[in-house]
Write a protein that holds these residues in place. Structure first.
Motif, PDB file in Angstrom:
ATOM      1  N   ARG A  72       0.838  -1.206   0.000  1.00  0.00           N
ATOM      2  CA  ARG A  72       0.000   0.000   0.000  1.00  0.00           C
ATOM      3  C   ARG A  72       0.871   1.253   0.000  1.00  0.00           C
ATOM      4  O   ARG A  72       0.636   2.191  -0.772  1.00  0.00           O
ATOM      5  N   THR A  81      -3.661   6.235  -5.410  1.00  0.00           N
ATOM      6  CA  THR A  81      -4.499   6.281  -4.206  1.00  0.00           C
ATOM      7  C   THR A  81      -5.932   5.838  -4.480  1.00  0.00           C
ATOM      8  O   THR A  81      -6.817   6.077  -3.662  1.00  0.00           O
ATOM      9  N   THR A 127      -6.393   1.589  -1.731  1.00  0.00           N
ATOM     10  CA  THR A 127      -5.171   2.238  -1.263  1.00  0.00           C
ATOM     11  C   THR A 127      -5.391   3.610  -0.639  1.00  0.00           C
ATOM     12  O   THR A 127      -4.440   4.240  -0.182  1.00  0.00           O
ATOM     13  N   GLY A 132      -5.566  -0.530   3.721  1.00  0.00           N
ATOM     14  CA  GLY A 132      -5.347  -1.213   2.454  1.00  0.00           C
ATOM     15  C   GLY A 132      -6.167  -2.485   2.304  1.00  0.00           C
ATOM     16  O   GLY A 132      -5.632  -3.529   1.929  1.00  0.00           O
TER      17      GLY A 132
END
Length: 259
Positions: A72, A81, A127, A132
């Motif tokens: 992550r 992200t 993420t 994560g």
């Protein structure tokens, strides 16, 4: 009077250092001796797996909180992200979930309620949040992805442990020195055939060859390979034995073979 002459200079080139645990263009996680590579290209799960295989890896599998956090953080460091693909088939029945690299499914980190029916049979990792967590995902949908492979130690000879299905084989000195002749003898159970995948071959067209033979000595040639090759697979026609022979004539400025 003017004289024109050609001048040739000769120098010893310093060989690149061969590390004992070479990740070569991957990021190393010292905690688990794994190599990871994040791709910002958005692609489907099957195409992502093919791209990982082309560099000797698989879509990433995960076995611990530490590993999950490392991947992550690596994704976020690349600006990713909004999720990345992992290497698994994901089923509502968690007992049917499987990692693509064949390793044991002994750790999960699904978002609450996942996997959901109808969301897809592939696996993606969220993420945005530090946890994560995972979700099942449409296999045809496109996301960035993470490749993973074990570290390897460049060998200076052909000697080593028995080769198992899925193992990566390297010619001696890969990727820094391809000058050493080497032969691998690959064997499977009687009644089965041997298949070898050329992850990467880099050889001089003039002089270096990677030759695959049916059986051992005296067998017919299956393929005589040279140049830059990535991706094709070759198998024996009838034998459960294959002889894979790296035959360099100098092996100058090339990496050799990863199969």
């Amino acid at each position: 009077t003017f004289t024109s002459v050609d001048i040739y200079c000769i120098a010893d080139l310093k060989k690149p250092e061969i590390r004992a645990d070479d990740c070569i263009q991957f990021e190393k996680d010292d905690a688990d001796s794994m190599c990871y590579q994040v791709s910002e290209d958005r692609t489907s799960s099957s195409d992502a797996q093919d791209m990982c295989r082309s560099v000797g890896a698989n879509l990433a599998s995960i076995y611990s909180d530490q590993e999950n956090s490392f991947i992550r953080r690596l994704a976020v460091s690349r600006g990713l992200t909004n999720g990345v693909l992992l290497g698994a088939t994901a089923s509502r029945e968690k007992s049917n979930c499987k990692w693509l690299d064949g390793s044991e499914w002994n750790y999960t980190n699904f978002l609450p309620g996942f996997p959901f029916d109808g969301y897809g049979d592939c696996l993606a990792k969220e993420t945005t949040d530090v946890n994560g967590q995972w979700m099942n995902f449409d296999c045809s949908a496109k996301l960035p992805f993470v490749c993973a492979r074990k570290t390897f130690t460049p060998s200076q000879s052909c000697l080593g442990p028995a080769v198992n299905e899925g193992d990566i084989i390297l010619t001696p000195g890969f990727p820094s020195d391809a000058s050493t002749f080497c032969e691998f003898f690959l064997k499977v159970d009687p009644g089965k055939l041997v298949e070898i995948e050329i992850i990467l071959l880099e050889a001089n067209n003039c002089c270096d060859h990677f030759v695959l033979y049916e059986g051992t000595l005296g067998g017919e040639i299956i393929a005589n390979l040279t140049g830059a090759i990535s991706g094709p697979k070759y198998r024996t026609n009838s034998s459960n034995l294959m002889r894979a022979s790296w035959q360099p004539n100098g092996g100058v400025n090339v990496r050799g073979a990863m199969v």
